[in-house]
Every structure is written in C-alpha cells, then in structure tokens.
Design an enzyme around this catalytic site. Structure first.
Site, short mmCIF file in Angstrom:
data_model
loop_
_atom_site.label_atom_id
_atom_site.label_comp_id
_atom_site.label_asym_id
_atom_site.label_seq_id
_atom_site.Cartn_x
_atom_site.Cartn_y
_atom_site.Cartn_z
N TYR A 1 176.51 53.37 19.33
CA TYR A 1 175.97 52.11 19.41
C TYR A 1 175.31 51.87 20.71
O TYR A 1 175.68 51.66 21.68
CB TYR A 1 176.80 50.80 19.17
CG TYR A 1 177.79 51.03 17.81
CD1 TYR A 1 177.16 51.85 16.67
CD2 TYR A 1 179.00 50.43 17.72
CE1 TYR A 1 177.80 51.87 15.44
CE2 TYR A 1 179.48 50.54 16.55
CZ TYR A 1 179.11 51.47 15.49
OH TYR A 1 179.85 51.56 14.14
N SER B 1 180.62 46.42 7.32
CA SER B 1 179.90 45.70 6.46
C SER B 1 180.32 44.93 5.43
O SER B 1 179.87 44.95 4.30
CB SER B 1 178.69 46.80 6.07
OG SER B 1 178.03 47.23 7.22
N LEU C 1 180.12 41.99 4.68
CA LEU C 1 179.04 41.00 4.13
C LEU C 1 177.86 41.64 3.71
O LEU C 1 176.88 40.85 3.61
CB LEU C 1 178.98 39.88 5.32
CG LEU C 1 180.35 39.13 5.56
CD1 LEU C 1 179.82 38.25 6.75
CD2 LEU C 1 180.60 38.37 4.34
N GLY D 1 174.75 41.52 5.96
CA GLY D 1 174.18 40.17 6.30
C GLY D 1 173.46 39.66 4.92
O GLY D 1 173.16 38.65 4.98
N PHE D 2 173.65 40.51 3.92
CA PHE D 2 172.98 39.78 2.76
C PHE D 2 173.81 38.88 2.19
O PHE D 2 172.98 37.61 1.61
CB PHE D 2 173.01 40.99 1.57
CG PHE D 2 172.64 40.53 0.09
CD1 PHE D 2 171.23 40.49 -0.05
CD2 PHE D 2 173.74 40.22 -0.80
CE1 PHE D 2 170.87 40.11 -1.39
CE2 PHE D 2 173.04 39.72 -2.08
CZ PHE D 2 171.68 39.71 -2.44
N PHE D 3 174.93 38.55 2.20
CA PHE D 3 175.89 37.49 1.79
C PHE D 3 175.77 36.54 2.70
O PHE D 3 176.49 35.42 2.32
CB PHE D 3 177.29 38.02 1.37
CG PHE D 3 177.19 38.87 0.11
CD1 PHE D 3 176.88 38.78 -0.97
CD2 PHE D 3 178.05 40.14 0.49
CE1 PHE D 3 176.90 39.66 -1.90
CE2 PHE D 3 177.97 41.26 -0.33
CZ PHE D 3 177.59 40.89 -1.84
#
Length: 345
Positions: free
Chosen positions: A62, A209, A211, A214-216
């Site tokens: 990262y 992930s 969520l 970030g979609f949800f």
C-alpha cells in the site's frame, strides 16, 4: 440507532484475539485516489483504537510502503493496545504497472524486516502472505515464515487470496491463524470451498471490502466522485453498463435497510458479521463519521428471514462484472508446485 460495544473475538485457533471489527487502512494511502492528509489519518486511527477497533490492517504494497509508515506513526504510545496485521509478497515491476509476486525465503525475510522498520515495532502480530507465488512451493514460503515466528519477529501467520488446497498445504507446515479474502453481498464465491476449509482447520476468516469497495456506502454518487487515479474507476463492476444493473440490487437493499432502521452500508456489513463468530470484517474508511457508522453495524440484528432475503437479492449472478480484471492475482490462480520440485535455497 444506538451503537453497541465493538466487542472482541478469537481469530483462528492459535490464540489471537482481536476486535470484532477491524479497520482496513489501504485507502488512506493508496489505490482510492489521492492519499489523504497524514494528520487526519492518524487522528482516525487513534479514534478507532479508542472506540475499541484495535485490529488494524495494512501491507507493504500500500503506497508502496507509505501506509506502513503512516501506521507506525499512529501507533506511537499505543502499540500495546493494537493487533497489527501487515502483508508481504507483492511489488511492482520496473514498468510500475505489472505486479510481481515473490514467496522465496530471502524475499520473505527481507520483507518482514523492512516492515518491522517502517512500522517501528519489534514484532508483527499477524503476517499475511498477500498473494501466492505460484513458482515457489507453498511449503517453502511457510517454512521461512515459521522461522520468523520462532525468532519472535511475527506472532501469527496468515494468507490472502489462497485456494483451499494451498491453505491446506500451508497449514500442514505451520498453523494458519487467518485467511483474508473478499467477502460481502457483492462477492460470495468463497462460500463454496474456502470458508468450509477454513472452518474445518480452525482458521479465522478476515473479510476485506465488506462494503463492496464503497458501492454499498456511496452509490449512486460513487462513480461521479472517483478520481482518475482511483483504481475502482476501471473495474468491471464500476463500468456504467454494469452499474446500472448492479444498482437494482442496491435499491432493494435500501428498502430492507429502511425497514431495519439502518443504512444500506450498515445492513451489508451486518450481513458479514452474521456469517459467524469466526469472521472479522475490516471495512476501510478515511472519515471518522463513516467509521462511526460502520461500528454501528454491530448493533444491527438480522433474523433468519432477513438473511434469506439478503442472500436471495445478492445471489451469485446478481452482480455484473468480475471483481478483479482477468489477469489479477486471486485464489483461483494460486496453486504452487510440489515441494519436491523446489531447487532453490
């Protein structure tokens, strides 16, 4: 809706105890657009720890490296309150585009020692193999990790995006404490083979992930807010033709969330929590208000009927587009050669 305490859980059967929800730190430094201001992220991490979310997840990939440096700064004075997980194995080729995966013993050792320095700590609580090197027998990689445990440089060993057979082979060399994989209403392919294997072997499951990247959380304004250097912008599921289909699932999720008195993201996260006491989701965020919403998901109680409704609307074919491009490294392409083929060190 009142927020319950975060609580604690046993992760795997080797003795590691973590907060029932973790904090994924990747997006603070990499892949989701411009890195966020360091003081703000340190404040967020410290807020998380004070709130009871003490299981922090990072990787040397990262940044690369910058997220570990950030975490190291945030942990000053609070190291003993945190269960820290980091990872090794992925780096960029000279072109800066092609990922290179290594699991040979010299690399494993060098990566671990470099992470210890960047994090400014003496021992890593949970050290994952981030991706599987398909040119090195998994027994060889695990053998070096076992030495690092014996030397006190790491406490527990984890794997990420590894197949069931690779997990079994690794676990035979040294017990695996946790396997980290993508698991959410958006991605459920691990349920058939990998989850049962982990449960058979007493291995904890860390859901990244949870969520749906970030979609949800931010649909329908997600796509408009993505920066050009946010890798989600180029993912199949985030392309307009697929999002229009996937949005229908979100609409139905919103209807159920309204009935439950929570947000769609809290409902999606609660679904992961309800998969079992051996599952720890690690949603990431860069905002304290979103973090607070995420821990509130722990107080969302789902009935068997709720779970059945959610799983019906998020069936295997509910979403269009692969979660990663076809050339990406996932558990579906993580088999390694047999040990007897190894000619290296």
């Amino acid at each position: 809706m009142a927020t319950s305490g975060v609580g604690r859980m046993k992760l795997g059967s080797e003795g590691l105890e973590v907060s029932a929800q973790g904090l994924g730190c990747m997006g603070m430094s990499a892949f989701y657009g411009t890195p966020k201001p360091e003081p703000d992220m340190i404040a967020l991490i410290r807020h998380a720890v004070e709130s009871g979310v003490t299981f922090l997840d990072t990787s040397d990939f990262y940044g690369p490296f910058t997220n570990e440096i950030l975490i190291g700064k945030a942990l000053k004075g609070i190291r003993d309150k945190v269960e820290l997980a980091t990872k090794f194995a992925i780096s960029w080729a000279a072109d800066g585009v092609t990922p290179v995966v290594r699991g040979d013993p010299p690399y494993v050792r060098a990566a671990c020692e470099a992470s210890l320095k960047r994090l400014d700590i003496d021992c890593i609580d949970l050290y994952y193999q981030h991706r599987v090197d398909t040119t090195v027998p998994i027994e060889v990689t695990m053998g070096e990790l076992k030495k690092l445990v014996e030397e006190g440089k790491i406490k527990y060993i984890g794997m990420s995006e590894a197949s069931a057979s690779t997990i079994r082979r690794a676990h035979a060399i040294h017990p695996i404490t946790a396997v980290q994989l993508e698991w959410s209403l958006w991605t459920r392919d691990i349920e058939e083979d990998i989850v049962p294997t982990c449960r058979e072997l007493g291995i904890g499951i860390v859901a990244y992930s949870p969520l749906g990247r970030g979609f949800f959380t931010t649909w329908p304004k997600l796509l408009a807010n993505l920066e050009d250097n946010d890798y989600r912008k180029y993912g199949e599921r985030f392309q307009v033709e697929n999002l229009q289909h996937n949005a229908r699932v979100f609409e139905r999720l919103t209807e159920l969330a309204t009935r439950k008195g929570c947000t769609p993201s809290q409902l999606a996260l609660a679904w992961v929590h309800h998969q079992g006491s051996d599952v720890c989701p690690i949603p990431g965020t860069t905002k304290i208000e979103n973090f607070n919403q995420n821990i509130a998901a722990l107080s969302v109680k789902l009935t068997p009927e709720d779970m059945a409704e959610l799983e019906a609307l998020a069936s295997a074919d509910a979403f269009k587009g692969d979660r990663y491009p076809g050339t990406s490294l996932t558990y579906k392409d993580s088999e390694t050669p047999p040990l007897e083929s190894w000619k290296g060190e």
